[in-house]
Scaffold this active site. Structure first.
Site, PDB file in Angstrom:
ATOM      1  N   SER A  53      18.585   3.508  -3.733  1.00  0.00           N
ATOM      2  CA  SER A  53      18.706   4.533  -4.495  1.00  0.00           C
ATOM      3  C   SER A  53      19.783   4.101  -5.656  1.00  0.00           C
ATOM      4  O   SER A  53      20.655   3.259  -5.534  1.00  0.00           O
ATOM      5  CB  SER A  53      19.348   5.950  -3.883  1.00  0.00           C
ATOM      6  OG  SER A  53      19.756   6.660  -4.917  1.00  0.00           O
ATOM      7  N   TYR A  89      25.874  10.491   0.768  1.00  0.00           N
ATOM      8  CA  TYR A  89      24.397   9.999   0.643  1.00  0.00           C
ATOM      9  C   TYR A  89      24.432   8.679   0.063  1.00  0.00           C
ATOM     10  O   TYR A  89      23.823   7.742   0.557  1.00  0.00           O
ATOM     11  CB  TYR A  89      23.406  10.896  -0.291  1.00  0.00           C
ATOM     12  CG  TYR A  89      22.208  10.272  -0.621  1.00  0.00           C
ATOM     13  CD1 TYR A  89      21.072  10.257   0.214  1.00  0.00           C
ATOM     14  CD2 TYR A  89      21.814   9.882  -2.126  1.00  0.00           C
ATOM     15  CE1 TYR A  89      19.880   9.724   0.006  1.00  0.00           C
ATOM     16  CE2 TYR A  89      20.771   9.298  -2.379  1.00  0.00           C
ATOM     17  CZ  TYR A  89      19.952   9.284  -1.342  1.00  0.00           C
ATOM     18  OH  TYR A  89      18.676   8.755  -2.043  1.00  0.00           O
ATOM     19  N   LYS A 104      23.321   4.781   1.512  1.00  0.00           N
ATOM     20  CA  LYS A 104      22.294   3.720   0.876  1.00  0.00           C
ATOM     21  C   LYS A 104      23.193   2.455   0.741  1.00  0.00           C
ATOM     22  O   LYS A 104      22.628   1.384   0.786  1.00  0.00           O
ATOM     23  CB  LYS A 104      21.855   4.328  -0.376  1.00  0.00           C
ATOM     24  CG  LYS A 104      20.888   5.434  -0.125  1.00  0.00           C
ATOM     25  CD  LYS A 104      19.632   5.133   0.712  1.00  0.00           C
ATOM     26  CE  LYS A 104      18.820   6.068   1.122  1.00  0.00           C
ATOM     27  NZ  LYS A 104      17.789   5.805   1.883  1.00  0.00           N
TER      28      LYS A 104
END
Ligand code: UDP
Length: 338
Positions: free
Chosen positions: A125, A150, A154
């Site tokens: 991402s 989040y 990643k």
């Protein structure tokens, strides 16, 4: 025929990628725990491609089941989508994000290694760049401290994979997505979040459909042309095709390094207000919205430099924000008819 495992294959990006893989002649095995997806998606995929992919309801946190799957199924590559993906939620539920996004990645890599599966594509991402200072963002831009769990999951995920490629027989590509939106042109699959949507586009479509009273615009005091944050919205079909190209790159040994990273976006930035206006225009609708406080963990802008993906991967986006917002609405309308 090469066999590809797609984890999270009934999810939004996963299902569109399964379609593109099957269209290109790959045999697909889907693993999904249905935590944020619906078994009906399997029918949508089958109806589009004329072929039902194999489906395994497995929670990747169940290490034994993951081991059993790889023992029983000889496969050629893995595309790993399965993960939790809501930036806002991740701020409040960090452990959920680290367990779902890191522990499961480790189990998959362990079993790939044991079973000599060497081709891996990771769903990464643009959040790995943190609150970037310069735009557009290239793959060489600094990986700044992530703004939320989040994004951190990643970043850590990429590091784990890179470490493994250094010492094990593993070739990997991390695709760093910007903001995937829209749905398949057949309107047979699309974005189908369970519960209250966290992302902008499903919230917009559900507001237009009257399921939500009004859209909250999270802040209009950012340093952008209209005060709302900018994102690079990429059509999910274009994004799905990037995975097929990346998988072929692995099979054809075209990699320049054992771990490669590509930005997958359009290079075009749109603010939240731009999205609302475009959505209203292409669908001839009005959206009720209200500006509220900023959402924790949000950054001002994300905009991709996609020249490396264009030249090195041989991929470029073809569909526009208008195409995506039109298909997102047609998909939403279909949900209501049901
Ligand atoms: N956003 C918003 N209202 C919503 C959901 C999102 O204003 O109900 C904004 C959010 O602040 C961000 C953009 O829309 O600027 C895209 O958010 P999304 O959650 O879709 O993706 P993110 O970029 O956070 O991964």
């Amino acid at each position: 025929m090469q066999k590809i495992v797609v984890t999270g294959g009934l999810g939004f990006i996963g299902s569109h990628t399964v379609v593109e893989l099957q269209n290109e002649g790959f045999e697909v095995l889907i693993i999904d725990n249905l935590s944020n997806s619906n078994i009906g998606v399997l029918d949508g995929i089958t109806s589009i491609t004329g072929k039902k992919p194999a489906f395994f309801k497995i929670d990747l946190k169940d290490k034994q089941k993951v081991a059993q799957f790889f023992k029983e199924n000889k496969v050629d590559g893995v595309i790993h989508f399965a993960a939790s993906k809501a930036v806002g939620e991740s701020v409040h539920e960090p452990l959920k994000y680290y367990e779902n996004n890191i522990a499961t990645l480790i189990y998959v890599l362990q079993e790939m290694n044991k079973n000599k599966v060497t081709n891996f594509i990771f769903s990464s991402s643009c959040t790995v760049y943190g609150d970037a200072d310069e735009f557009p963002i290239t793959e060489k831009s600094p990986i700044k401290k992530a703004e939320n769990a989040y994004g951190n999951s990643k970043q850590i995920g990429e590091e784990i994979i890179a470490d493994v490629t250094k010492v094990k027989n593993l070739n990997a590509i991390a695709l760093r997505y910007f903001n995937p939106i829209g749905g398949h042109k057949s309107i047979k699959i699309g974005e189908l979040p369970l519960g209250v949507p966290q992302n902008l586009i499903p919230y917009v479509t559900q507001t237009a459909a009257g399921i939500r009273k009004e859209l909250s615009v999270f802040g209009n005091d950012y340093e952008t042309h209209d005060g709302t944050p900018i994102r690079d919205y990429i059509h999910v079909t274009d994004l799905a095709k990037a995975h097929v190209i990346a998988m072929k790159r692995l099979f054809e040994d075209k990699q320049k390094a054992k771990m490669e990273y590509f930005n997958i976006g359009t290079g075009v930035g749109s603010s939240v207000f731009d999205v609302i206006k475009t959505f209203e225009k292409v669908n001839d609708l009005k959206i009720n919205y209200k500006v509220v406080d900023r959402r924790e963990g949000d950054v001002t802008a994300y905009l991709a430099d996609v020249s490396f993906a264009n030249t090195e991967l041989g991929w470029r986006s073809e569909l526009t924000l208008k195409d995506a917002l039109r298909s997102a609405w047609l998909w939403q309308e279909k949900q209501e008819i049901k």
